[in-house]
Design an enzyme around this catalytic site. Structure first.
Site, PDB file in Angstrom:
ATOM      1  N   LYS A 225      32.784   3.650  50.870  1.00 35.82           N
ATOM      2  CA  LYS A 225      32.116   3.352  52.132  1.00 35.82           C
ATOM      3  C   LYS A 225      32.559   4.348  53.206  1.00 35.82           C
ATOM      4  O   LYS A 225      31.757   4.885  53.932  1.00 35.82           O
ATOM      5  CB  LYS A 225      32.436   1.908  52.529  1.00 35.82           C
ATOM      6  CG  LYS A 225      31.782   1.464  53.814  1.00 35.82           C
ATOM      7  CD  LYS A 225      32.006  -0.023  54.021  1.00 35.82           C
ATOM      8  CE  LYS A 225      31.648  -0.418  55.447  1.00 35.82           C
ATOM      9  NZ  LYS A 225      31.846  -1.847  55.702  1.00 35.82           N
ATOM     10  N   GLU A 231      42.960   7.033  47.333  1.00 39.33           N
ATOM     11  CA  GLU A 231      42.878   6.964  45.869  1.00 39.33           C
ATOM     12  C   GLU A 231      41.559   7.568  45.377  1.00 39.33           C
ATOM     13  O   GLU A 231      41.519   8.370  44.439  1.00 39.33           O
ATOM     14  CB  GLU A 231      42.953   5.498  45.385  1.00 39.33           C
ATOM     15  CG  GLU A 231      44.271   4.802  45.635  1.00 39.33           C
ATOM     16  CD  GLU A 231      44.357   4.167  47.021  1.00 39.33           C
ATOM     17  OE1 GLU A 231      43.586   4.571  47.922  1.00 39.33           O
ATOM     18  OE2 GLU A 231      45.214   3.288  47.206  1.00 39.33           O
ATOM     19  N   GLY A 286      33.032  -4.127  51.996  1.00 39.63           N
ATOM     20  CA  GLY A 286      33.278  -3.578  50.660  1.00 39.63           C
ATOM     21  C   GLY A 286      33.128  -4.605  49.559  1.00 39.63           C
ATOM     22  O   GLY A 286      32.429  -4.392  48.555  1.00 39.63           O
ATOM     23  N   ARG A 287      33.767  -5.762  49.724  1.00 39.81           N
ATOM     24  CA  ARG A 287      33.745  -6.760  48.639  1.00 39.81           C
ATOM     25  C   ARG A 287      32.410  -7.511  48.562  1.00 39.81           C
ATOM     26  O   ARG A 287      32.241  -8.376  47.711  1.00 39.81           O
ATOM     27  CB  ARG A 287      34.927  -7.721  48.791  1.00 39.81           C
ATOM     28  CG  ARG A 287      35.025  -8.392  50.144  1.00 39.81           C
ATOM     29  CD  ARG A 287      36.398  -9.019  50.349  1.00 39.81           C
ATOM     30  NE  ARG A 287      36.558  -9.572  51.690  1.00 39.81           N
ATOM     31  CZ  ARG A 287      36.915  -8.861  52.756  1.00 39.81           C
ATOM     32  NH1 ARG A 287      37.130  -7.564  52.652  1.00 39.81           N
ATOM     33  NH2 ARG A 287      37.065  -9.444  53.932  1.00 39.81           N
ATOM     34  N   GLU A 372      40.798 -11.619  49.605  1.00 41.87           N
ATOM     35  CA  GLU A 372      40.753 -10.655  50.707  1.00 41.87           C
ATOM     36  C   GLU A 372      39.947 -11.248  51.868  1.00 41.87           C
ATOM     37  O   GLU A 372      40.174 -10.913  53.020  1.00 41.87           O
ATOM     38  CB  GLU A 372      40.129  -9.323  50.249  1.00 41.87           C
ATOM     39  CG  GLU A 372      40.463  -8.188  51.203  1.00 41.87           C
ATOM     40  CD  GLU A 372      40.150  -6.810  50.646  1.00 41.87           C
ATOM     41  OE1 GLU A 372      41.082  -6.018  50.473  1.00 41.87           O
ATOM     42  OE2 GLU A 372      38.973  -6.537  50.389  1.00 41.87           O
ATOM     43  N   HIS A 403      44.384 -20.164  24.583  1.00 40.71           N
ATOM     44  CA  HIS A 403      45.486 -19.802  23.693  1.00 40.71           C
ATOM     45  C   HIS A 403      46.622 -19.136  24.452  1.00 40.71           C
ATOM     46  O   HIS A 403      47.490 -18.518  23.843  1.00 40.71           O
ATOM     47  CB  HIS A 403      44.963 -18.903  22.568  1.00 40.71           C
ATOM     48  CG  HIS A 403      43.958 -19.629  21.730  1.00 40.71           C
ATOM     49  ND1 HIS A 403      44.297 -20.349  20.613  1.00 40.71           N
ATOM     50  CD2 HIS A 403      42.625 -19.808  21.904  1.00 40.71           C
ATOM     51  CE1 HIS A 403      43.208 -20.918  20.110  1.00 40.71           C
ATOM     52  NE2 HIS A 403      42.185 -20.605  20.884  1.00 40.71           N
ATOM     53  N   LYS A 523      48.921   0.969  53.378  1.00 35.45           N
ATOM     54  CA  LYS A 523      48.274   2.284  53.286  1.00 35.45           C
ATOM     55  C   LYS A 523      48.987   3.286  54.183  1.00 35.45           C
ATOM     56  O   LYS A 523      49.253   4.424  53.784  1.00 35.45           O
ATOM     57  CB  LYS A 523      46.819   2.176  53.758  1.00 35.45           C
ATOM     58  CG  LYS A 523      45.855   1.573  52.790  1.00 35.45           C
ATOM     59  CD  LYS A 523      44.450   1.715  53.362  1.00 35.45           C
ATOM     60  CE  LYS A 523      43.422   1.017  52.520  1.00 35.45           C
ATOM     61  NZ  LYS A 523      42.080   1.077  53.098  1.00 35.45           N
TER      62      LYS A 523
HETATM   63  C1  G6Q Z   1      36.722  -4.604  50.575  1.00 33.65           C
HETATM   64  C2  G6Q Z   1      37.869  -3.860  51.024  1.00 33.65           C
HETATM   65  C3  G6Q Z   1      38.360  -2.761  50.128  1.00 33.65           C
HETATM   66  C4  G6Q Z   1      37.490  -1.514  50.052  1.00 33.65           C
HETATM   67  C5  G6Q Z   1      38.292  -0.393  49.389  1.00 33.65           C
HETATM   68  C6  G6Q Z   1      37.492   0.867  49.218  1.00 33.65           C
HETATM   69  O1  G6Q Z   1      36.173  -5.448  51.223  1.00 33.65           O
HETATM   70  O2  G6Q Z   1      37.649  -3.421  52.287  1.00 33.65           O
HETATM   71  O3  G6Q Z   1      38.573  -3.230  48.827  1.00 33.65           O
HETATM   72  O4  G6Q Z   1      36.316  -1.778  49.375  1.00 33.65           O
HETATM   73  O5  G6Q Z   1      39.442  -0.134  50.139  1.00 33.65           O
HETATM   74  O6  G6Q Z   1      37.064   1.363  50.449  1.00 33.65           O
HETATM   75  P1  G6Q Z   1      36.038   2.527  50.523  1.00 33.65           P
HETATM   76  O7  G6Q Z   1      34.760   2.066  49.912  1.00 33.65           O
HETATM   77  O8  G6Q Z   1      35.889   2.863  51.971  1.00 33.65           O
HETATM   78  O9  G6Q Z   1      36.619   3.685  49.735  1.00 33.65           O
END
Ligand code: G6Q
Length: 566
Positions: A225, A231, A286-287, A372, A403, A523
């Site tokens: 996003k 990462e 994001g989620r 989250e 199991h 972070k």
């Molecule tokens: C989701 C969070 C988080 C996010 C990641 C990736 O709601 O905010 O999991 O999706 O940190 O972020 P980017 O899409 O900006 O790389």
């Protein structure tokens, strides 16, 4: 996800806050009394004995999901009080505000509009003067064109060969949704294209992913996003280096990289061709983004038609949530029962147990969605809560869990309410295996609820010293969700069910379910620490534990670092 710097955020007026503290609302007080006087003594066996119709009356059904909530430590009175609490917390007003595009993400000053991603073409939703549905449909159309070209083999790599391997590079919300959907919808996937998901910054993750992939037939989709997540950007650079080294030409990047982001500028700087870029908007968390362009890998795997079916399923549940009365509203029932166990029974976790190989990643996906979103202790008014919020969500494929960890569910000391999820029809018919699978699901809900008494155990001739070990107390609550068949549509309804259950809980707890400030600190510290691991001359000013760990790491890696620098 990188969010706006705190100083840039104009906090809106707290129009959605609740003035009366949650624990002073009359429905909460009544629930508390109900729990202390009656509910904590509820016995499922007895509740079923006194109401022969309980199994059918405590159930709700819509958009293809049958939810049996009768095996909960709750009666009609409990449910009525829970729904009264939902009303007193203004749940319907908050639902309407979300769907309307009000800035209900208070701390980031944004609307929350993942539901607009699923609205049918031709409908309208105007936010800040823009018809967001038209914007969404425009991106979906471009995604479909791209996905079709890749799927048909029309899209050629740098050396003229068709793409046969797709690697989604992303993390958190830009990884878990597409990965879960890929697993869930494998049956509908194009089998001659293999899908891979790269999230971990551990170099081993990239190496293991590309080890057997032919670069000339591999497409990387960088999903971020913000396009600043360390990462993802690190992995994207490493993947680009690998590709260029394999194909021997930097120009290859434009044929082998696509980008999904709201940060078009950064993606272009990275080298992604604007024609292969797919945007979305800051009002998609994001989620909550698997139905945005973040779902590009899903669309390539299952095709645009099936992706539309997935969206149709999400939308059907969105509409159900928006319009059904609380008593029949599946996400509200699920959400309010979670409140019941978290806040009155003190349950610290909830297990999600799908009886489907295809849904094996669903619990991991739901962990992020739920924790989250609602793992917070500050209300939207900025006050510290005096009640529990998000339980730990966890789980695995139910049949495998039987199991391993089910022992604790049956005989452990903690109360763990469970969500069982199963399908009437299998996708792959293989003898009686589906009946065997589902028999296990039904049997487990029964065993958890009704257990096995000492009398029964003795009646089986068990030696007296083993009797206590073989007794199952029962009275362990669960929901059962039964769906006709796993399809793109039904997956959409199921995921949206959980999304809106999370929303319901957040409204009751009066927290902002759409920010994630809690991921920021780690972070920032990681960035500072990374430079200290790479430059051993930098002084360490951490606590004595962190300093000692870093010194030990430096000592172990001194020679390899020197060699790399040289
Ligand atoms: C989701 C969070 C988080 C996010 C990641 C990736 O709601 O905010 O999991 O999706 O940190 O972020 P980017 O899409 O900006 O790389």
């Amino acid at each position: 996800m990188t969010t706006l710097p705190a100083s840039d955020i104009q906090l809106p007026l707290f129009i959605y806050t609740q003035r009366e503290p949650l624990t002073e609302k009359s429905a909460w007080v009544a629930l508390d009394e109900h729990y202390r006087d009656r509910a904590r003594h509820f016995q499922l066996e007895r509740l079923f004995a006194i109401d022969a119709k309980r199994g059918e009356s405590m159930a709700a059904e819509d958009v293809g999901i049958y939810l049996d909530y009768s095996k909960n430590l709750a009666t009609a009175e409990t449910m009525a009080l829970l729904m009264q609490l939902a009303r007193q917390c203004g749940l319907q007003e908050r639902i309407d505000a979300m769907f309307r595009g009000d800035k209900i993400n208070n701390t980031e000053g944004r609307p929350v509009l993942h539901t607009a991603l699923r609205k049918p073409a031709g409908t309208r939703l105007v936010v800040d003067g823009e018809n967001v549905v038209a914007q969404v449909q425009e991106v979906l159309g471009r995604m479909a064109g791209f996905a079709d070209r890749v799927r048909s083999g029309q899209w050629l790599g740098h050396t003229g060969r068709p793409i046969r391997h797709v690697v989604n590079i992303g993390i958190g919300g830009s990884d878990l949704g597409p990965m879960m959907a890929h697993e869930a919808l494998r049956h509908y996937g194009k089998r001659d294209i293999s899908m891979h998901f790269l999230s971990d910054v551990d170099g081993a993750a990239l190496l293991e992913t590309v080890r057997t992939l032919p670069a000339e037939q591999t497409l990387f989709i960088v999903c971020s996003k913000t396009f600043t997540t360390l990462e993802t950007i690190t992995n994207a650079h490493a993947a680009r280096d690998w590709l260029v080294a394999q194909l021997g030409d930097a120009k290859a990047v434009s044929r082998h990289f696509a980008g999904v982001t709201t940060n078009i500028k950064q993606a272009a700087q990275f080298g992604i061709d604007p024609d292969n870029m797919f945007g979305f908007w800051d009002w998609v968390g994001g989620r909550y983004s698997m139905t945005s362009a973040i779902g590009l890998s899903t669309m390539i795997a299952i095709g645009p038609e099936n992706f539309r079916e997935l969206l149709r399923g999400f939308h059907a549940m969105d509409e159900h949530f928006r319009t059904a009365p609380p008593e029949k509203n599946l996400p509200v029932i699920l959400g309010m029962l979670t409140i019941w166990y978290s806040n009155f029974f003190g349950a610290a976790s909830r297990a999600v147990l799908p009886y489907s190989q295809y849904l094996k990643r669903l619990p991991a996906y739901l962990q992020q969605l739920t924790m989250e979103s609602n793992g917070k202790h500050i209300t939207v008014n900025g006050e510290t809560v005096n009640y529990q919020t998000s339980p730990v969500y966890w789980g695995d494929n139910g049949i495998n869990g039987q199991h391993s960890f089910y022992q604790m569910l049956h005989q452990g000391t903690q109360l763990v309410p469970c969500d069982f999820i199963g399908f009437c029809k299998p996708l792959e018919q293989s003898g009686d295996q589906h009946e065997l699978l589902m028999a296990n699901m039904f049997a487990q809900t029964e065993a958890l609820a009704f257990g096995k008494s000492a009398t029964q155990v003795r009646g089986e001739g068990t030696p007296e010293e083993l009797v206590p070990h073989r007794v199952f107390d029962g009275n362990r609550p669960s929901n059962s969700m039964l769906i006709d068949k796993l399809t793109p549509y039904s997956l959409g309804t199921l995921v949206a069910l959980y999304e809106h259950s999370v929303f319901t809980q957040g409204v009751i707890w009066n927290i902002d379910s759409f920010d994630q400030w809690g991921v920021e600190l780690g972070k920032v510290l990681a960035k500072r620490t990374a430079s200290q691991l790479l430059d051993h001359r930098q002084p360490l000013h951490h606590d004595s534990s962190t300093n000692a760990l870093i010194r030990r790491f430096r000592n172990c890696n001194r020679s390899s670092l020197q060699a790399r620098v040289a």
